[in-house]
Each structure stands twice: as structure tokens, then as C-alpha cells.
Design a protein around this motif. Structure first.
Motif, short mmCIF file in Angstrom:
data_model
loop_
_atom_site.label_atom_id
_atom_site.label_comp_id
_atom_site.label_asym_id
_atom_site.label_seq_id
_atom_site.Cartn_x
_atom_site.Cartn_y
_atom_site.Cartn_z
N MET A 179 -18.09 0.69 7.76
CA MET A 179 -16.82 0.70 8.47
C MET A 179 -15.84 0.02 7.47
N ILE A 180 -16.30 -1.04 6.92
CA ILE A 180 -15.36 -2.13 6.01
C ILE A 180 -15.12 -1.38 4.70
N LYS A 210 -12.43 1.10 5.12
CA LYS A 210 -11.13 0.55 5.03
C LYS A 210 -10.71 0.05 3.76
N TYR A 211 -11.65 -0.25 3.04
CA TYR A 211 -11.40 -0.64 1.41
C TYR A 211 -10.78 0.77 0.76
N HIS A 263 -3.99 -6.17 2.61
CA HIS A 263 -5.01 -5.14 1.91
C HIS A 263 -5.86 -6.05 1.08
N TYR A 273 -18.01 -1.21 -0.25
CA TYR A 273 -18.24 -2.47 0.19
C TYR A 273 -19.11 -3.43 -0.63
N MET A 333 -16.24 -12.12 10.17
CA MET A 333 -14.91 -11.73 9.35
C MET A 333 -14.10 -10.51 9.96
N VAL A 334 -14.76 -9.62 10.50
CA VAL A 334 -13.97 -8.60 11.10
C VAL A 334 -13.07 -9.18 12.31
N ASN A 367 -2.17 -1.19 10.88
CA ASN A 367 -3.29 -2.05 10.73
C ASN A 367 -4.24 -2.06 12.03
#
Lengths: 213, 172
Positions: A69-70, A73-74, A119, A184, B36-37, B85
Motif C-alpha cells: 500500500m505504502i 503511494k510512493y 509527498h 517501499y 506511521m500510516v 490525499n
């Protein structure tokens, strides 16, 4: 009749004796017997092991879905930043500003600063932060009608933009085809190959003039 | 025979400890990612709330009506940026507001001041609900990152139920 019954009772008595003996051995074995105790321990250990493995599996899955997921996003952040940081976009905005269209520039400024604020992309952050001061200067120069200073700051800004774009191109080159998880791993680990490259590049370009506006 | 069993038990125990160790490691990693999230969520919502805000909105609209297009346009860009976002239902609600802001800008270009006032009133009522949602979040989630993560990703949590109850209001 009487004798018979006495014999019968005796027989019964000896039978119950044997029964008690066998039972007590069995119970003794069950409670204190070596073999059963060991079996019990192994069963408990195996159960613990299996549940612990199950938990591992669960945590591992959860963590890797987080990473995906992260990482995604990156990746999206990267694309959005690439799009907005193109030198052509700024050239256009600057041209408009020189012709007196302040709105375009103001929108651009807000866009860049909010991208820089929201970002996160590993060590690339440093490059964003250093983009903002010259932009701010440009808006001040414009307000003060100091066109020479404006040109100079625009030059500084474009130079920094180009360096940032270089770094972003490197990102694209390294991670373009990679999985989200790889995005990630590379970007969240400060010591990764990519992040080391980026911070090295940063100190190469801005060593000694880091905080300058 | 007994020796063999002992070895097996020792091996099992060893596996058990290794597995436990991994569990602890993964659990910690998991928790730090969640926090973190969660912190990201918190920051995004706090930022959005500070911009999509009745006070700020009214000021910007009155500036637009006074002819300050630049200030309004910057505001619109900022809202769009911040709102994009935010995920989930709340993100959807925020997007509606962003669209309303765009509509107000195009009404201004047409010079339809009356319609702007109507639209602004409508938008304001939505913004008030967004601010309500944020206060509710602040109240129930506080400053705990993991809680922000847990409650916002759980579709059946108290806060998400509260948010989903507003769905009709935003879509009528």
C-alpha cells in the motif's frame, strides 16, 4: 449356602484388590508417569508452535500488504511530482508572470509547496525543501517589481528543478519496473542503495549552501 | 527411545522460540507501520480541516466577490491539493466540496453573483458537516497514531459509522 457366600465374597474381594491395583497404577502413570507426561508436553509445545506460526503468517501478510500500500503511494507520489516539476511547466508559469498573470504563479507556488509538504519519497524530500526559497523570493521580487532579482532567482530555481528532475529520473530508472513492495523497501530504508545515492547527490550539489534562501 | 523424544522436544522448543522471536519482530514492524500510516491520516485530516473551514471559506468567498480572483484561485488550488490525499468516504465528501469551489469560480467568470451566493450557502452547509466530522475524530481518536489507523481503516468503527451516516446528506 453360607460357605458358598463367604467364598463368593472372598473371590469378589480379591478381584476388587486386583482392580484397585491396576487402576492405581494407571492413575499413577497418568499423573506422574514419564511417558504420558512427555506426550502431554510435546502436545502443548506443538500447539504453541502451530499457533505461533499462524500468528507469524498473519503478521507477515498484514505487513506485506502495508508495504504494498505504502509502496503504491510512493509510486503515485512520484508520478505526480514528476508531472508538476517539469521545467516546461515553470517556464510557462514564469512567462505568464512576466506578462502580469499573477494567478498562475500563485497557483504554481501553492501546488509545489503542498507537494513538498505532503509527498514523502525517501531522501528526495531534501530536494523539495530547497526548491521553495527561490520560489518565495520570486513572488517577493515580483511584488517589489525587481525584475533583475526575479530573473536571477528564476535561474536558481530552474537549476534546482533540473537537479531534482535528475534525481527523479534516477528513481524512475531504478524503480520504474519494480513492484510496489520494492518501492517501499528502497525508499523507506535510509541506508538503501537508492537513498544513499540521493543523499550523496544532495550533498554534492548543495554542500555549504544548504540553508540559503 | 527417551533420548530421541528429548531431542524432538528440544527441537520443537527451539522452533517455538525462533517463531516467537519472528512474531515479536513482525509485531513491532507492524505496529510502527500502523503508527506511521495513522500519523499520516492525522496530519492529512488536520491540514484539510484547517483549510476546508467555514471561517476561511467565508473569507475567501467574500474576497472573490470583492474581485480578488487570485486569492480565491490559490485557495481552490490548495484545497484540491490537500483533499486529494484523503481516501475513503471523507475523501469523497471533501471532493464534493472541491467541486463546489470550482463551480463558484466558473459562476464568477459568468458574472452570476446571485448564483454564487446560493452555491456558497450550500457549500457552507457541507463544510460545517466536515468540520463536525473532524471534531468527532479529534474527540474520539485524540493523538494516538495507532488508533487513527485502526479506527479509520475499520469500516465498522464508531467514527466510520458516524461518517457513513452523513452519506445521504452529501449525496442528496
Amino acid at each position: 449356602m453360607e460357605t458358598y457366600s463367604i467364598n463368593d465374597v472372598r473371590y469378589l474381594n480379591s478381584g476388587s484388590d486386583t482392580f484397585v491395583l491396576v487402576m492405581s497404577r494407571f492413575i499413577k502413570n497418568l499423573v506422574g508417569g514419564n511417558r504420558l507426561k512427555k506426550n502431554l508436553i510435546s502436545i502443548i509445545v506443538i500447539m504453541l508452535l502451530v499457533s505461533s506460526l499462524g500468528m507469524n503468517y498473519h503478521f507477515f501478510n498484514e505487513t506485506s500488504s502495508f508495504k504494498n500500500m505504502i509502496g503504491l503511494k510512493y509510486r503515485l507520489n512520484h508520478e505526480e511530482v514528476m508531472w508538476n516539476f517539469e521545467v516546461e511547466v515553470f517556464d510557462h508559469v514564469l512567462k505568464q508572470l512576466r506578462q502580469g498573470d499573477e494567478v498562475q504563479f500563485a497557483r504554481y507556488y501553492v501546488k509545489v509547496s503542498s507537494l513538498a509538504a505532503s509527498h514523502r519519497l525517501g531522501n528526495v524530500d531534501n530536494f523539495y525543501v530547497i526548491l521553495l526559497p527561490p520560489l518565495n523570493e520570486i513572488s517577493i521580487n515580483y511584488a517589489e517589481d525587481d525584475m533583475d532579482a526575479l530573473d536571477k532567482n528564476a535561474e536558481i530555481y530552474i537549476e534546482r528543478l533540473k537537479i531534482t528532475n535528475d534525481v527523479l529520473a534516477k528513481l524512475e530508472e531504478t524503480l520504474g519496473e519494480a513492484s510496489n513492495k520494492e518501492w517501499y523497501n528502497q525508499l523507506s530504508n535510509i541506508n538503501s542503495e537508492l537513498n544513499s545515492y540521493i543523499s550523496e547527490r544532495w550533498s554534492q550539489e548543495f554542500q555549504g549552501q544548504g540553508g540559503r534562501g | 527411545m527417551a533420548q530421541k523424544k528429548n531431542i524432538i522436544i528440544i527441537l520443537l522448543l527451539l522452533f517455538g522460540f525462533i517463531s516467537l522471536y519472528f512474531n515479536i519482530h513482525l509485531f513491532n514492524e507492524n505496529k510502527s507501520i500502523k503508527s506511521m500510516v495513522g500519523r499520516d491520516y492525522f496530519n492529512q485530516h488536520a491540514e484539510a480541516n484547517s483549510i476546508v473551514n467555514v471561517v476561511v471559506f467565508e473569507k475567501k468567498v467574500s474576497e472573490l466577490l470583492d474581485g480578488d480572483v487570485k486569492s480565491y484561485d490559490v485557495y481552490r488550488t490548495r484545497v484540491n491539493s490537500v483533499v486529494s490525499n484523503i481516501k475513503g468516504s471523507v475523501g469523497g465528501y471533501y471532493n464534493r466540496i472541491a467541486l463546489s469551489l470550482d463551480e463558484i469560480a466558473s459562476l464568477y467568470e459568468k458574472g452570476d453573483i446571485k448564483a454564487i451566493e446560493v452555491k456558497a450557502e450550500y457549500t457552507k452547509s457541507k463544510i460545517i458537516v466536515m468540520n463536525e466530522i473532524y471534531s468527532k475524530m479529534e474527540e474520539t481518536l485524540g493523538l494516538e497514531d495507532v488508533k487513527w489507523y485502526g479506527e479509520l481503516t475499520n469500516s465498522n468503527s464508531e467514527i466510520n459509522n458516524f461518517i457513513n451516516d452523513k452519506f445521504e446528506f452529501f449525496n442528496k
